[in-house]
Enzyme design. Structure first.
Site, short mmCIF file in Angstrom:
data_model
loop_
_atom_site.label_atom_id
_atom_site.label_comp_id
_atom_site.label_asym_id
_atom_site.label_seq_id
_atom_site.Cartn_x
_atom_site.Cartn_y
_atom_site.Cartn_z
N CYS A 83 0.85 -1.20 0.00
CA CYS A 83 0.00 0.00 0.00
C CYS A 83 0.88 1.25 0.00
CB CYS A 83 -0.92 -0.02 1.21
SG CYS A 83 -1.82 1.51 1.46
N CYS B 70 0.05 3.74 2.84
CA CYS B 70 0.52 3.20 4.12
C CYS B 70 2.00 3.52 4.32
CB CYS B 70 0.31 1.69 4.17
SG CYS B 70 -1.42 1.18 4.05
#
Length: 594
Positions: A31, A34
């Site tokens: 991600c 993230c």
């Protein structure tokens, strides 16, 4: 410091601590948002040592994340004594910091008591005294201001840094709109920088049975193009509503992936409505969060601009790229000529895939047929080899038994020849008698060439009266002993013939003959066996020892039959033979013929 969680049991233990706020970051290694928010999350943890900051990585905690129904990365959840009290989605660290301050205050209130100051030190008393002179409304406003000031301080990079004007404006706005509950308003779920991990709905899932709602409304123009390509209308609508993107390529990919699913052609329930536009940014339908300017996603690895999250996921699956960021660049709509060219290309791809699938199925069918034939040949070959081995073993066993039988017959013939020669030399009398183990000297007969009946010695002298052999009374006993021995040997010979159960059949037939002669002796037909009878020829005559058994118990050949006279009938011998046959039949185990 952020602590990484390993397993559900550790997660339950850490989030269930009393008297402490626990913040959990649900993240994934692939991600992009993230990765971008991770350093800020670490910084936030260092600013709140009294709060426990955790991190749950999707790679090693898939079951835990699935059980907690995590739908986007990153997702931040807040726990008090094991109970979830709040949640925010997306890489919005300011919102996370605001909720940390908000929920940490609840922990302070829970442990505050009369006469206690949590601030500590000499400055705590002065602050408490000042707060005591304020009205409740003024105290609440001052508390909000202190928290917001602390919240804004996070934006600085160190001591002495100048405050950020944008942060100050935002704090003033939040303070102005704060409600009486002393909590700044925040969005329920900020997904502008969150990566949606909801699995694509399948024909049997979503509002059609799985609980997920359609992602968007079906574009009638795209539905028409898909139906022109040969797809059913219901499949086209489902692909556009539940697929990864509202475009032709993603719809075709969705249909190709789910065309074998059960319920693919079931009608769409009327209650299923596409999500409404607005709110947090939805990169599938092109709307943006309030004040947001993100128009697309950009791959940081190859600088490709992608229309929405579905396109980013598809790009990541094809290229293994995992670094994406939001972009203000708008992906322009295709012109009619471009749409026509793309439609033609998609038709060609579909035709190519179908042809390739057909060829693969043909190749697989040929491979399966070859494998089946090979296995059949190998099985047949193995069976033939096993049968050949069984035949060889059976032939060897029969040959061995026949050799033993021939040796015994030769021994008996030699004994008989010896007996005849001795009788001839001694005037019809023997110096030995026949026993179970052959001829052995008899003490009552003396020694060959011993004294004659007149007391003389020599080979020409007559034998003494007590050496003249068995008496007339002893002859039946000797004869019965010999018949008993022959009967037992014949039964044993039949019991050894196990191939195809031939020996067992012969013993059962002989048992029937013997029972008839034993129980119905007065009728001659039960003491007579026709040698031309098919049952006798097939069951008894073909087995070694069958005829010998019948002769041993008293049957004798008379022209075309075996007949037992009443004089030759020995009831004791017949009863013994019956018992021996029944025991042999009970323990007989046949083997299959090769």
């Amino acid at each position: 410091m952020v602590q990484e969680v390993a397993g559900e049991s550790e997660f339950r233990r850490l989030t269930g601590q009393k008297g402490k706020l626990v913040v959990v970051d649900f993240t994934a290694s692939w991600c992009g948002p993230c990765k971008r928010v991770a350093p800020q999350y670490e910084q936030l943890a260092s600013q709140h040592p009294d709060v426990l900051f955790l991190k749950v990585v999707e790679d090693s905690n898939k079951e835990l994340i699935q059980s907690l129904s995590i739908r986007a990365f990153p997702t931040f959840r807040f726990y008090l004594e094991g109970n979830q009290v709040d949640e925010t989605r997306g890489a919005n660290i300011q919102e996370v910091a605001s909720k940390v301050v908000q929920h940490k205050a609840k922990v302070v209130q829970a442990f505050a008591g009369e006469g206690m100051s949590l601030g500590g030190g000499s400055g705590g008393g002065a602050a408490d005294a000042g707060a005591a002179s304020l009205t409740p409304e003024e105290a609440a406003a001052e508390a909000r201001a202190r928290r917001l000031a602390r919240f804004g301080a996070m934006e600085s990079t160190g001591e002495g840094a100048k405050p950020d004007p944008e942060v100050a404006k935002r704090n003033a706005k939040i303070l102005a709109s704060a409600g009486p509950d002393d909590s700044p308003p925040v969005a329920a779920a900020s997904s502008s920088s969150a990566m949606d991990v909801d699995p694509p709905a399948v024909p049997g899932g979503g509002a059609l049975g799985g609980g997920s709602k359609p992602r968007r409304a079906a574009d009638p123009a795209l539905v028409g193009q898909l139906t022109e390509m040969g797809f059913a209308e219901v499949r086209a609508k489902k692909a556009l509503m539940f697929g990864n993107g509202n475009d032709l390529e993603n719809a075709v990919n969705w249909i190709m992936e789910h065309q074998e699913d059960a319920g693919i052609d079931d009608p769409i329930p009327e209650g299923d409505q596409p999500p409404a536009a607005g709110g947090p940014m939805d990169v599938d339908n092109g709307t943006s969060a309030a004040g947001g300017v993100a128009q697309s996603l950009k791959c940081d690895d190859c600088n490709v601009t992608l229309k929405d999250m579905a396109a980013a996921e598809l790009h990541a699956s094809k290229t293994s790229h995992d670094n994406f960021s939001e972009s203000t660049e708008e992906v322009k709509a295709l012109t009619p000529e471009e749409k026509e060219a793309k439609l033609a290309r998609m038709k060609a791809i579909i035709a190519e895939r179908r042809a390739a699938r057909g060829e693969e199925e043909k190749v697989d069918h040929v491979k399966r047929e070859k494998a089946r034939r090979t296995m059949g040949k190998e099985a047949a070959k193995t069976k033939e080899e096993m049968q050949a081995i069984a035949r060889k073993n059976e032939i060897a066993r029969i040959r061995k038994e026949k050799q033993a039988f021939d040796q015994e017959r030769a021994r008996l013939k030699a004994e008989i020849a010896k007996d005849k020669a001795e009788r001839k030399a001694r005037g019809g009398k023997l110096s030995t008698k026949l026993g179970v183990d052959g001829y052995k000297p008899a003490a009552a007969q003396g020694v060959y060439g011993g004294p004659s009946a007149a007391g003389g010695a020599g080979a020409g002298g007559a034998a003494p009266a007590d050496a003249a052999g068995p008496s007339e009374e002893e002859q039946p006993a000797v004869k019965a002993e010999k018949s008993e021995e022959k009967m037992e040997k014949a039964v044993d010979m039949l019991a050894r013939q196990t191939v195809a159960g031939l020996g067992g059949t012969a013993m059962k037939t002989c048992l029937a003959y013997i029972k008839n002669a034993l129980t119905k002796p007065e009728e001659e037909k039960f003491r007579s066996i026709n040698l031309d009878n098919n049952a006798f020829k097939n069951r008894v005559a073909t087995c070694i020892g069958g005829v010998a058994l019948l002769k041993a118990v008293g049957f004798a050949k008379e022209e075309s039959r075996l007949f037992m006279s009443m004089e030759a009938r020995d009831e004791g011998l017949l009863a013994n033979a019956k018992e021996k046959l029944e025991d042999a039949i009970a323990s007989y185990v046949p083997t299959k013929a090769s």
